[in-house]
Design a protein around this motif. Structure first.
Motif, mmCIF file in Angstrom:
data_model
loop_
_atom_site.group_PDB
_atom_site.id
_atom_site.type_symbol
_atom_site.label_atom_id
_atom_site.label_comp_id
_atom_site.label_asym_id
_atom_site.label_seq_id
_atom_site.Cartn_x
_atom_site.Cartn_y
_atom_site.Cartn_z
ATOM 1 N N ASN A 2 -0.972 -20.361 -14.408
ATOM 2 C CA ASN A 2 -1.624 -19.939 -15.640
ATOM 3 C C ASN A 2 -2.165 -18.516 -15.518
ATOM 4 O OD1 ASN A 2 -4.053 -20.125 -14.277
ATOM 5 N ND2 ASN A 2 -4.542 -22.145 -15.081
ATOM 6 N N ALA A 3 -2.660 -17.992 -16.608
ATOM 7 C CA ALA A 3 -3.085 -16.589 -16.676
ATOM 8 C C ALA A 3 -4.298 -16.321 -15.799
ATOM 9 C CB ALA A 3 -3.382 -16.218 -18.121
ATOM 10 N N VAL A 4 -5.207 -17.277 -15.673
ATOM 11 C CA VAL A 4 -6.412 -17.067 -14.867
ATOM 12 C C VAL A 4 -6.052 -16.927 -13.395
ATOM 13 C CG1 VAL A 4 -8.604 -18.105 -14.172
ATOM 14 C CG2 VAL A 4 -7.846 -18.283 -16.540
ATOM 15 N N VAL A 5 -5.187 -17.800 -12.912
ATOM 16 C CA VAL A 5 -4.762 -17.740 -11.517
ATOM 17 C C VAL A 5 -4.000 -16.441 -11.250
ATOM 18 C CG1 VAL A 5 -3.314 -18.844 -9.774
ATOM 19 C CG2 VAL A 5 -4.727 -20.238 -11.284
ATOM 20 N N LEU A 6 -3.151 -16.062 -12.167
ATOM 21 C CA LEU A 6 -2.391 -14.822 -12.019
ATOM 22 C C LEU A 6 -3.313 -13.610 -11.994
ATOM 23 C CD1 LEU A 6 0.424 -13.642 -11.759
ATOM 24 C CD2 LEU A 6 0.522 -13.495 -14.247
ATOM 25 N N LYS A 7 -4.339 -13.628 -12.824
ATOM 26 C CA LYS A 7 -5.297 -12.521 -12.861
ATOM 27 C C LYS A 7 -6.067 -12.431 -11.551
ATOM 28 C CE LYS A 7 -9.080 -10.652 -15.597
ATOM 29 N NZ LYS A 7 -9.949 -10.827 -16.753
ATOM 30 N N LYS A 8 -6.502 -13.583 -11.017
ATOM 31 C CA LYS A 8 -7.227 -13.605 -9.744
ATOM 32 C C LYS A 8 -6.337 -13.132 -8.596
ATOM 33 C CE LYS A 8 -10.677 -17.133 -10.711
ATOM 34 N NZ LYS A 8 -11.220 -18.433 -10.310
ATOM 35 N N LEU A 9 -5.100 -13.570 -8.589
ATOM 36 C CA LEU A 9 -4.164 -13.165 -7.549
ATOM 37 C C LEU A 9 -3.874 -11.667 -7.615
ATOM 38 C CD1 LEU A 9 -2.349 -14.078 -5.223
ATOM 39 C CD2 LEU A 9 -0.549 -14.488 -6.895
ATOM 40 N N THR A 10 -3.712 -11.151 -8.812
ATOM 41 C CA THR A 10 -3.474 -9.715 -8.980
ATOM 42 C C THR A 10 -4.668 -8.915 -8.499
ATOM 43 O OG1 THR A 10 -2.065 -10.170 -10.881
ATOM 44 C CG2 THR A 10 -2.893 -7.933 -10.665
ATOM 45 N N LEU A 12 -6.927 -9.841 -6.258
ATOM 46 C CA LEU A 12 -6.977 -9.953 -4.800
ATOM 47 C C LEU A 12 -5.995 -8.988 -4.157
ATOM 48 C CD1 LEU A 12 -7.951 -11.447 -2.221
ATOM 49 C CD2 LEU A 12 -6.055 -13.036 -2.599
ATOM 50 N N ILE A 13 -4.788 -8.920 -4.658
ATOM 51 C CA ILE A 13 -3.772 -8.033 -4.089
ATOM 52 C C ILE A 13 -4.198 -6.573 -4.255
ATOM 53 C CG2 ILE A 13 -1.400 -7.213 -4.386
ATOM 54 C CD1 ILE A 13 -0.665 -10.169 -4.975
ATOM 55 N N CYS A 14 -4.752 -6.216 -5.398
ATOM 56 C CA CYS A 14 -5.207 -4.835 -5.623
ATOM 57 C C CYS A 14 -6.352 -4.475 -4.686
ATOM 58 C CB CYS A 14 -5.624 -4.640 -7.076
ATOM 59 S SG CYS A 14 -4.257 -4.639 -8.229
ATOM 60 N N GLU A 15 -7.302 -5.386 -4.503
ATOM 61 C CA GLU A 15 -8.426 -5.127 -3.605
ATOM 62 C C GLU A 15 -7.947 -4.978 -2.161
ATOM 63 O OE1 GLU A 15 -11.583 -7.953 -4.121
ATOM 64 O OE2 GLU A 15 -11.625 -7.639 -6.290
ATOM 65 N N LEU A 16 -7.034 -5.852 -1.746
ATOM 66 C CA LEU A 16 -6.482 -5.731 -0.393
ATOM 67 C C LEU A 16 -5.719 -4.424 -0.231
ATOM 68 C CD1 LEU A 16 -5.269 -9.382 0.219
ATOM 69 C CD2 LEU A 16 -7.196 -8.234 1.307
ATOM 70 N N ALA A 17 -5.026 -3.977 -1.279
ATOM 71 C CA ALA A 17 -4.303 -2.711 -1.218
ATOM 72 C C ALA A 17 -5.271 -1.544 -1.046
ATOM 73 C CB ALA A 17 -3.454 -2.524 -2.476
ATOM 74 N N VAL A 18 -6.409 -1.582 -1.731
ATOM 75 C CA VAL A 18 -7.410 -0.515 -1.579
ATOM 76 C C VAL A 18 -7.954 -0.500 -0.156
ATOM 77 C CG1 VAL A 18 -9.728 0.222 -2.280
ATOM 78 C CG2 VAL A 18 -8.054 -0.437 -4.012
ATOM 79 N N LEU A 19 -8.304 -1.672 0.372
ATOM 80 C CA LEU A 19 -8.824 -1.743 1.740
ATOM 81 C C LEU A 19 -7.777 -1.283 2.754
ATOM 82 C CD1 LEU A 19 -10.745 -5.128 1.460
ATOM 83 C CD2 LEU A 19 -11.745 -2.840 1.713
ATOM 84 N N PHE A 20 -6.535 -1.669 2.539
ATOM 85 C CA PHE A 20 -5.462 -1.267 3.452
ATOM 86 C C PHE A 20 -5.219 0.242 3.366
ATOM 87 C CE2 PHE A 20 -0.876 -1.043 4.654
ATOM 88 C CZ PHE A 20 -1.052 -1.399 5.982
ATOM 89 N N MET A 60 -16.440 -4.569 -6.534
ATOM 90 C CA MET A 60 -15.043 -4.282 -6.864
ATOM 91 C C MET A 60 -14.087 -4.724 -5.761
ATOM 92 S SD MET A 60 -15.701 -0.523 -8.484
ATOM 93 C CE MET A 60 -14.117 -0.202 -9.231
ATOM 94 N N LEU A 61 -14.611 -4.948 -4.559
ATOM 95 C CA LEU A 61 -13.768 -5.354 -3.427
ATOM 96 C C LEU A 61 -14.180 -6.719 -2.874
ATOM 97 C CD1 LEU A 61 -13.544 -1.963 -1.515
ATOM 98 C CD2 LEU A 61 -11.880 -2.953 -3.071
ATOM 99 N N GLN A 62 -14.968 -7.450 -3.638
ATOM 100 C CA GLN A 62 -15.533 -8.696 -3.141
ATOM 101 C C GLN A 62 -14.482 -9.754 -2.806
ATOM 102 O OE1 GLN A 62 -18.560 -10.256 -5.665
ATOM 103 N NE2 GLN A 62 -19.253 -11.729 -4.162
#
Length: 128
Positions: A2-10, A12-20, A60-62
């Motif tokens: 669903n859209a909520v799970v997709l939004k959370k996953l997106t 998470l991936i963006c935050e991990l990309a910033v940290l990386f 923003m990175l939580q």
């Protein structure tokens, strides 16, 4: 999905990309500077500067940081497995290694506690 799970996953991936990206940039700075400081430390310093400047908020990175903290044990498995190569060293000098670890851990905890106490007292004296 669903859209909520997709939004959370997106997110998470963006935050991990910033940290990386901060880690990679810190590693590049370490290579360019030639200083004996790990790239991760440079990356953390960059992250601290971004937080202090207000360009980035900790919230923003939580999700990304929380996920990395939850999976931190996986990052230590290679280091623990490498100890198998040094079994004789641990048998002969293990007590000294444990003593250094215990004393340094205790020292870090005491210095941190004293620093926090001093900063709290200082901030209470300088309240408006």
């Amino acid at each position: 999905m669903n859209a909520v799970v997709l939004k959370k996953l997106t997110r998470l991936i963006c935050e991990l990309a910033v940290l990386f990206a901060l880690f990679l940039f810190g590693s590049q700075l370490a290579a360019w500077s030639g200083w004996p400081i790990p790239g991760g430390v440079f990356g953390l310093a960059l992250l601290l500067m971004l937080f202090a400047s207000g360009l980035l908020k900790p919230a923003m990175l939580q999700a990304g940081a929380g996920w990395l903290m939850a999976e931190m044990l996986l990052f230590f498995i290679p280091a623990l497995m490498s100890l198998l190569d040094y079994g004789s060293l641990l048998r002969d000098e293990g007590w000294r290694i444990l003593l250094v670890i215990a004393v340094s851990t205790l020292l870090v905890m005491v210095v941190t506690a004293v620093t926090v106490e001093l900063v709290c007292r200082w901030s209470l004296r300088h309240e408006p």
